[in-house]
Design an enzyme around this catalytic site. Sequence first.
Site, short mmCIF file in Angstrom:
data_model
loop_
_atom_site.label_atom_id
_atom_site.label_comp_id
_atom_site.label_asym_id
_atom_site.label_seq_id
_atom_site.Cartn_x
_atom_site.Cartn_y
_atom_site.Cartn_z
N LEU A 218 0.73 -1.12 0.12
CA LEU A 218 -0.16 0.00 -0.06
C LEU A 218 1.11 1.18 0.01
CD1 LEU A 218 -2.83 -1.11 2.59
CD2 LEU A 218 -2.87 -0.77 0.10
N GLU B 232 4.88 3.01 1.37
CA GLU B 232 6.26 2.99 2.39
C GLU B 232 6.57 4.15 3.13
OE1 GLU B 232 9.65 1.21 0.33
OE2 GLU B 232 10.84 1.13 2.24
N GLY B 233 6.49 3.97 4.41
CA GLY B 233 7.10 5.25 5.16
C GLY B 233 8.45 5.20 5.62
N GLY B 234 8.96 5.89 6.56
CA GLY B 234 10.12 6.10 7.09
C GLY B 234 10.35 4.70 8.02
N PHE B 235 9.23 4.04 8.26
CA PHE B 235 9.29 3.00 9.43
C PHE B 235 9.37 1.70 8.71
CE2 PHE B 235 8.09 3.73 13.97
CZ PHE B 235 9.14 2.90 14.28
N GLY B 236 8.95 1.54 7.47
CA GLY B 236 8.66 0.30 6.74
C GLY B 236 7.55 0.31 5.74
N VAL C 28 4.04 -1.06 4.29
CA VAL C 28 2.62 -1.21 4.84
C VAL C 28 1.80 -2.03 3.43
CG1 VAL C 28 0.18 -0.21 5.34
CG2 VAL C 28 2.47 0.92 5.80
N LYS D 50 1.28 -3.06 9.06
CA LYS D 50 2.56 -2.21 8.63
C LYS D 50 3.90 -3.00 9.44
CE LYS D 50 2.74 2.60 9.44
NZ LYS D 50 2.70 3.65 10.13
N ASP E 247 2.87 14.79 15.06
CA ASP E 247 3.11 14.11 13.81
C ASP E 247 1.99 14.52 12.79
OD1 ASP E 247 5.21 13.56 12.10
OD2 ASP E 247 5.09 11.54 12.16
N1 LIG Z 1 -4.40 2.01 7.42
C1 LIG Z 1 -4.07 2.31 6.19
N2 LIG Z 1 -4.76 1.89 5.08
C2 LIG Z 1 -4.43 2.22 3.80
N3 LIG Z 1 -3.41 2.48 3.46
C3 LIG Z 1 -2.45 2.89 4.72
C4 LIG Z 1 -2.77 2.88 5.88
N4 LIG Z 1 -1.50 3.09 6.63
C5 LIG Z 1 -0.73 3.51 5.87
N5 LIG Z 1 -1.17 3.34 4.48
C6 LIG Z 1 -0.44 3.57 3.30
O1 LIG Z 1 0.93 3.32 3.44
C7 LIG Z 1 1.65 4.65 3.29
C8 LIG Z 1 2.76 4.69 4.25
O2 LIG Z 1 2.48 4.81 5.55
P1 LIG Z 1 3.43 5.10 6.92
O3 LIG Z 1 2.55 5.63 7.98
O4 LIG Z 1 4.19 3.97 7.24
O5 LIG Z 1 4.55 6.36 6.34
P2 LIG Z 1 4.29 7.94 6.08
O6 LIG Z 1 3.07 8.44 6.92
O7 LIG Z 1 4.20 8.08 4.45
O8 LIG Z 1 5.52 8.44 6.61
P3 LIG Z 1 6.15 8.55 8.00
O9 LIG Z 1 7.08 7.12 8.20
O10 LIG Z 1 6.53 10.00 8.06
O11 LIG Z 1 5.01 8.24 8.87
C9 LIG Z 1 0.58 5.85 3.52
O12 LIG Z 1 1.13 6.86 2.70
C10 LIG Z 1 -0.50 5.21 3.01
O13 LIG Z 1 -0.60 5.32 1.76
MG LIG Z 2 2.44 7.76 8.56
#
Ligand SMILES: Nc1ncnc2c1ncn2[C@@H]1O[C@H](COP(=O)(O)OP(=O)(O)OP(=O)(O)O)[C@@H](O)[C@H]1O
Ligand SMILES: [Mg+2]
Length: 424
Positions: free
Chosen positions: A98, A100-104, A106, A127, A222
Amino acid sequence: MEDSKSKPWIPFTANCCSVEDHSICRNFSRCKPSRSDFSKNVAPLPSFRRLLFSDLSTRSNSTRINEDLQQSFGQDLYDFQLSELRGVTQNFSSNFLLGEGGFGTVHKGYVDDSLRPGLKAQAVAVKLLDIEGLQGHREWLAEVIFLGQLRHPNLVKLIGYCCEDEERLLVYEFMPRGSLENHLFKRLSVSLPWCTRLKIAIGAAKGLAFLHGAEKPVIYRDFKTSNILLDSDFNAKLSDFGLAKMGPEGSNTHVTTRVMGTYGYAAPEYVNTGHLTTKSDIYSFGVVLLELLTGRRAMDKTRPKDEQNLVDWAKPYLTSTRRLRCLVDPRLAGQYSVKGAKEMALLALQCVSLQPRDRPKMPAIIETLESLQHLRDMAVTSGQWPVSPKSGKNNAAYYAKGRKESGFGCKNSVVAASPRIKSK
Ligand SMILES: Nc1ncnc2c1ncn2[C@@H]1O[C@H](COP(=O)(O)OP(=O)(O)OP(=O)(O)O)[C@@H](O)[C@H]1O
Ligand SMILES: [Mg+2]
């Protein structure tokens, strides 16, 4: 697992990890690898005890962590095994990715009662945390503790977690429309209409108001477009509580913490001093309002130097109705309320005030935003938006060329998707 059910909260007394970060780290950085009750259906916010995570070393002791979490959350959160989550995501297949964020990463998955008795059949987002170092574990734990206790229609629902050896995972309700960031800034996404932007702003504001309105306020820390997730009807829900903090207690006016967050969104006084209050979240809320209004990112290194920081660039435009049209997202192509945009601009300006005491509180913000929903004075029909001389009608493609060349007199051009700038 019903949102409306209020379960007694068993204080979390585990010796899992320490997040009492008193040191102030001036080089603003995120330590993870990159990264009034508004509804009748809402369970009352539990009164928290300040959580002390005192033993960092037990990160390796996942059995103990699981026991503690089970004791605290019981049936409110499911404790999954890694093999189960592998199963529901087809071994974390890239086809199910779905984002990828800084943490890994999804991944999308499906769960039902074949996994656990009583578990509702539903799509989930799993996640997979890349917990390099202790901070990753801290953020995972903070997320479980906060989202395990906080239930509100504008907060994403945490369904369960997994803690196995070094692995840390979180299982959320699936949000079909992904993040606000994707809708606002991805080149191929269809532009969000004005009324949808307002709806999202109101939803996110209600989530934040719920956190700030608690008996012991929670500072989210955040607030940004990538952490605002959208359901199929564009209802906004806040996600990512890894950096959330309990607000100040007693006569204290602020919490002092290591400075973490995302460039462009964090309040200047917090970046400079490490003093954190709910007003820091209000600043970030103002930045997101500006992003909704302009279609520009909070920080965009691809732009000319004087336009990279959205707040600095936008401020001079916010108080003049005449100049405001130069700031409004060209992708709206004039389909926005002139009065609504003006009010939203003034509200954003208040939110990003340098002095925290000049920033409004969340209930007042919600009231203002809700009052804009009925406005229908569209810029295009009231002659405040120019019409393409070639096609004779307004369209985003025309504005994508940049309005300066059209003689509109604004130096604004359509947003180019760019890598998000944040501290790592
Ligand atoms: N519950 C969810 N349902 C659908 N998509 C999701 C969900 N959680 C996260 N995502 C998708 O995964 C992506 C990455 O989310 P994540 O929170 O890991 O990183 P981020 O918010 O982009 O960066 P950061 O690490 O700074 O929070 C999101 O931008 C979103 O598109
Ligand atoms: Mg996020």
